[in-house]
Scaffold this motif. Structure first.
Motif, PDB file in Angstrom:
ATOM      1  N   ASP A 119      -0.886 104.223  98.150  1.00 37.80           N
ATOM      2  CA  ASP A 119      -1.082 102.971  97.426  1.00 37.80           C
ATOM      3  C   ASP A 119      -0.847 101.757  98.300  1.00 37.80           C
ATOM      4  O   ASP A 119      -0.766 100.642  97.813  1.00 37.80           O
ATOM      5  N   GLN A 120      -0.670 101.978  99.602  1.00 39.21           N
ATOM      6  CA  GLN A 120      -0.412 100.844 100.474  1.00 39.21           C
ATOM      7  C   GLN A 120      -1.400 100.825 101.624  1.00 39.21           C
ATOM      8  O   GLN A 120      -1.587 101.822 102.319  1.00 39.21           O
ATOM      9  N   SER A 126       1.654 109.567  96.295  1.00 37.07           N
ATOM     10  CA  SER A 126       1.514 108.345  95.506  1.00 37.07           C
ATOM     11  C   SER A 126       2.896 107.780  95.178  1.00 37.07           C
ATOM     12  O   SER A 126       3.912 108.412  95.425  1.00 37.07           O
ATOM     13  N   THR A 127       2.897 106.580  94.634  1.00 40.96           N
ATOM     14  CA  THR A 127       4.159 105.952  94.257  1.00 40.96           C
ATOM     15  C   THR A 127       4.862 106.833  93.225  1.00 40.96           C
ATOM     16  O   THR A 127       4.233 107.288  92.271  1.00 40.96           O
ATOM     17  N   ASP A 128       6.161 107.058  93.426  1.00 42.01           N
ATOM     18  CA  ASP A 128       6.944 107.998  92.604  1.00 42.01           C
ATOM     19  C   ASP A 128       6.465 109.438  92.765  1.00 42.01           C
ATOM     20  O   ASP A 128       6.773 110.291  91.945  1.00 42.01           O
TER      21      ASP A 128
END
Lengths: 318, 427
Positions: free
Chosen positions: A171-172, A150-152
């Motif tokens: 998330d993309q 995930s992001t981060d």
């Protein structure tokens, strides 16, 4: 799944004649049915019954709470003509199968070849490579996967440290499905173990003969190992394809059941689930399940048909 | 296949009937103590206080046993639909606005009108709030609390960026002022100004009411056009362009839960939400958050007193009287009210609300103060959402994903939302 017993001509001998006296045979059959009964009961109540019910439901409008209403082929018609998400889900799943199955099998085969050599600690490695598959399609693994990508998350941080800024993959829309493919490929343990068993079956003398003829490692791989392994490859291919079409857990967990971002992880079974349990369209969901069954059965038949061309059973004349 | 021996056949039949009997779980008989099943979704805190309230109820009604069960929102509804379909549903259940119409419209809930004013006292609950539990003129549910829309924000970011947020009673701000403040915070660079709020129909509903429209008409149709939604989404798009709102990969993870919210994950300096979740924000974020009203360009704020959760009784329940008794206790008993506190928004019963708020501290106090300060801006409840609302809510968010990832323009997306919504309402 070894290649010998099935193709030895003597394996096809007729069974020995039945003993005279039908009474004794009847009793024998009764006992057989007695021992089979747990399975028969289980299959009738838990598999065949629900399947028949779902076939009936697929021709109805059923919202889980009121009694089903017969609508004939409406569900099927809507699916093929009026439901963009159905086609999108079908395509997403196709993409997932086309990417994940070859990758998983290639990895499984590569690692099996590596682990087929007698080395110190080979048992440890085998166990280590098999471990992710033991965890199976479990929720915890998918959760860990989501945290990683995930992001981060871990992967994002590590790549950012290397100066590559991709953001979180789950998330993309561009990458989300690839993370699921990676998750599937990472769980290559089961086909790997089966490949290993297959490799043990390849007669040593073939390699010795090839070595005397001056065949290099590549020639040995393509000339001996793969042809001798082809029935096992077929077995794994069929099994993994069927599994991949039914993949649900990873997508469900990674996208919190939504199939997002932007429907990029909307695998067919996930969409089926949404139609059934969040839109209360159980009739439609049942129809989708039957379409999936027919498609997977047809594809499996195709693979079997094609196998005549590329699967080689020892003892056959070529 | 030869014929089976008679003995084996008999045995098979026996096995089959035994397993059939096992599969169809018996329901408890009417004599002896009554057993109720009461289910809800929510976090640990909510579970703890709800269980304590149920314990108190048991002490006073030893002839009623209560089995409780709770889980997270998604899991709750996954289980609920299958249990109800299988005839093993609960007696007393918790629903929200998206699912109330869904379950009432599908004939799962009991109409409570015959109990209202008798076994179920509602005289201390505002008529507005009660309205939110009505479907087709019948009372299918009663609010388990009251909530209203709020902007939760972290003042440190706004002070650093020199942006002002109105918090005092009677203060208001326009959408332009709101956008300006968010853009300032975004430009300051550490976090986005606010969590992109375009994904939830709830906030679109507020905006629509400010423009004299409705999300759903009283007849259960759509109350807005594709043009409305296009305008709304384009205005948020302008905000997103300057980091006034969170980027797509953050927004796509939003599900209304506190742990995934932009403000708690430190991706945004503010977030639009319901004040019933404020205690959760305070718990997850730590102290220092403040509350402000939503912006509006007109006198109508679009904010309303809404039930964050409602309680309903299942139509198939064999113990409706006992379930209503428990419901009445949860709503109107001072001891229960004290235990439950603001775990489902402020208490719906006004007397109990006054008691709870008088003794409140922390997040609960912040909510009480906010509700008090905004009192004159909070309008009547919006009424229940129609059957199909939960599918519409999901499709709305899914389509918005396509917008923020730049896969489709706002206008096309808005048209698609309308198309999908009409299908869902027709189902």
């Amino acid at each position: 799944m070894t290649q010998s017993a099935l193709t030895r001509p003597d394996a096809l001998d007729p069974p020995p004649p039945a003993p005279a006296g039908t009474a004794r045979r009847r009793r024998g059959q009764g006992v057989a049915y007695l021992f089979l009964s747990p399975w028969i009961v289980g299959a009738a109540l838990l598999t065949i019954g629900p399947m028949v019910a779902s076939l009936y439901l697929s021709f109805t409008d059923y919202d889980l709470f009121d009694s089903p209403e017969w609508v004939g082929f409406d569900n099927y018609a809507t699916m093929f003509t009026g439901d963009e998400r159905f086609w999108h889900a079908a395509w997403t799943t196709t993409e997932y199968v086309l990417l994940s199955v070859p990758l998983k099998l290639a990895l499984a085969l590569a690692v099996a070849l590596l682990l087929n050599r007698p080395r110190r600690g080979v048992g440890l490695y085998r166990s280590a490579f098999y471990a992710p598959s033991l965890l199976g399609a479990s929720v915890s693994v998918a959760l860990a996967w989501r945290a990683l990508f995930s992001t981060d998350g871990t992967v994002d941080e590590v790549l950012a440290g290397l100066g590559i800024d991709t953001g979180g993959w789950v998330d993309q829309p561009r990458y989300a499905l690839l993370t699921l493919v990676a998750l599937a490929a990472w769980q290559f343990g089961a086909p790997m173990v089966i490949f290993l068993a297959g490799l043990k079956q390849v007669p040593r003398e073939l390699y010795e003969a090839a070595a005397i003829d001056g065949a290099g490692p590549a020639r040995r791989l393509f000339g001996i190992t793969l042809p001798m392994l082809s029935p096992v490859i077929l077995f794994n291919l069929v099994l993994e394809t069927i599994n991949a079409f039914q993949a649900f857990t990873g997508a469900f967990v990674v996208s919190s059941g939504r199939g997002g971002p932007s429907d990029s992880t909307l695998l067919y079974p996930l969409y089926l689930y949404q139609r059934g349990f969040t839109d209360f369209r159980m009739g439609y969901a049942s129809a989708m399940a039957w379409v999936l069954l027919v498609v997977v059965a047809a594809l499996t038949a195709l693979v079997f048909r094609s196998s005549r061309r590329w699967v080689f059973y020892a003892g056959e004349d070529r | 296949m030869g014929r089976m021996s008679r003995r084996a056949a008999g045995l098979l039949v026996g096995l089959l009937s035994a397993s059939a009997a096992l599969a169809g779980c018996g329901s408890d008989s009417a004599d002896g103590p009554v057993t109720l099943r009461f289910v809800w979704w929510g976090n640990e805190d909510r579970a703890k206080v709800t269980r304590e309230a149920v314990e108190e109820f048991r002490r006073r009604n030893p002839d009623i046993r209560v089995e409780t069960e709770y889980s997270g929102y998604d899991a709750y509804f996954q289980k609920l639909s299958t249990q109800v379909a299988g005839g093993a549903g609960p007696d007393l259940l918790q629903l929200d606005r998206a699912t109330l119409g869904e379950y009432a419209g599908r004939n799962v809930l009991a109409a409570l009108d015959e109990y209202v004013g008798k076994a179920l006292k509602v005289d201390r609950i505002s008529p507005d709030l009660l309205e939110g539990g009505k479907v087709d003129g019948k009372q299918y549910a009663v609010a388990g609390g009251a909530t209203t829309q709020v902007l939760v924000f972290d003042p440190t970011h706004f002070e650093a960026a020199g942006a002002r947020v109105p918090t005092a009673a009677g203060e208001r701000w326009t959408w332009a002022e709101f956008a300006d403040a968010m853009a300032k915070v975004g430009a300051a660079g550490t976090v986005a100004g606010t969590t992109d709020f375009g994904w939830a129909v709830d906030w679109f509903e507020v905006w629509l009411r400010q423009h004299g429209k409705r999300l759903y008409t009283a007849e259960g149709g759509l109350g807005f056009t594709a043009e409305d939604l296009t305008r709304y989404w384009e205005s948020i798009g302008a905000l997103r362009a300057g980091r006034g709102a969170t980027p797509a990969e953050v927004t796509t993870k939003m599900d209304g839960s506190v742990q995934n919210s932009g403000i708690v994950t430190r991706q945004a300096a503010s977030e639009i939400g319901y004040d019933s979740t404020v205690t959760g924000y305070f718990g997850a974020f730590g102290t220092g958050l403040k509350l402000a009203p939503l912006p509006s360009d007109v006198a109508e704020t679009g904010m309303a007193a809404l039930p964050p959760v409602s309680f309903a009784v299942a139509r198939r329940s064999e113990h409706k009287e006992a379930a209503v008794k428990l419901l009445d206790f949860l709503l109107n008993d001072p001891a229960a009210g004290k235990l439950l506190g603001a775990s489902r928004g402020v208490p719906p019963n006004e007397e109990i609300r006054a008691q709870v708020c008088a003794a409140a501290e922390g997040g609960t106090k912040a909510v009480c103060d906010y509700e008090e300060a905004q009192k004159d801006k909070i309008g009547p409840a919006f009424g229940a959402w129609p059957t199909g609302a939960s599918a519409i809510k999901r499709d709305f968010q899914r389509t918005y994903d396509d917008v923020i990832f730049g896969r489709v323009g706002a206008a096309d997306a808005a048209r698609r939302v309308i198309q999908d919504a009409e299908k869902s309402l027709g189902s």
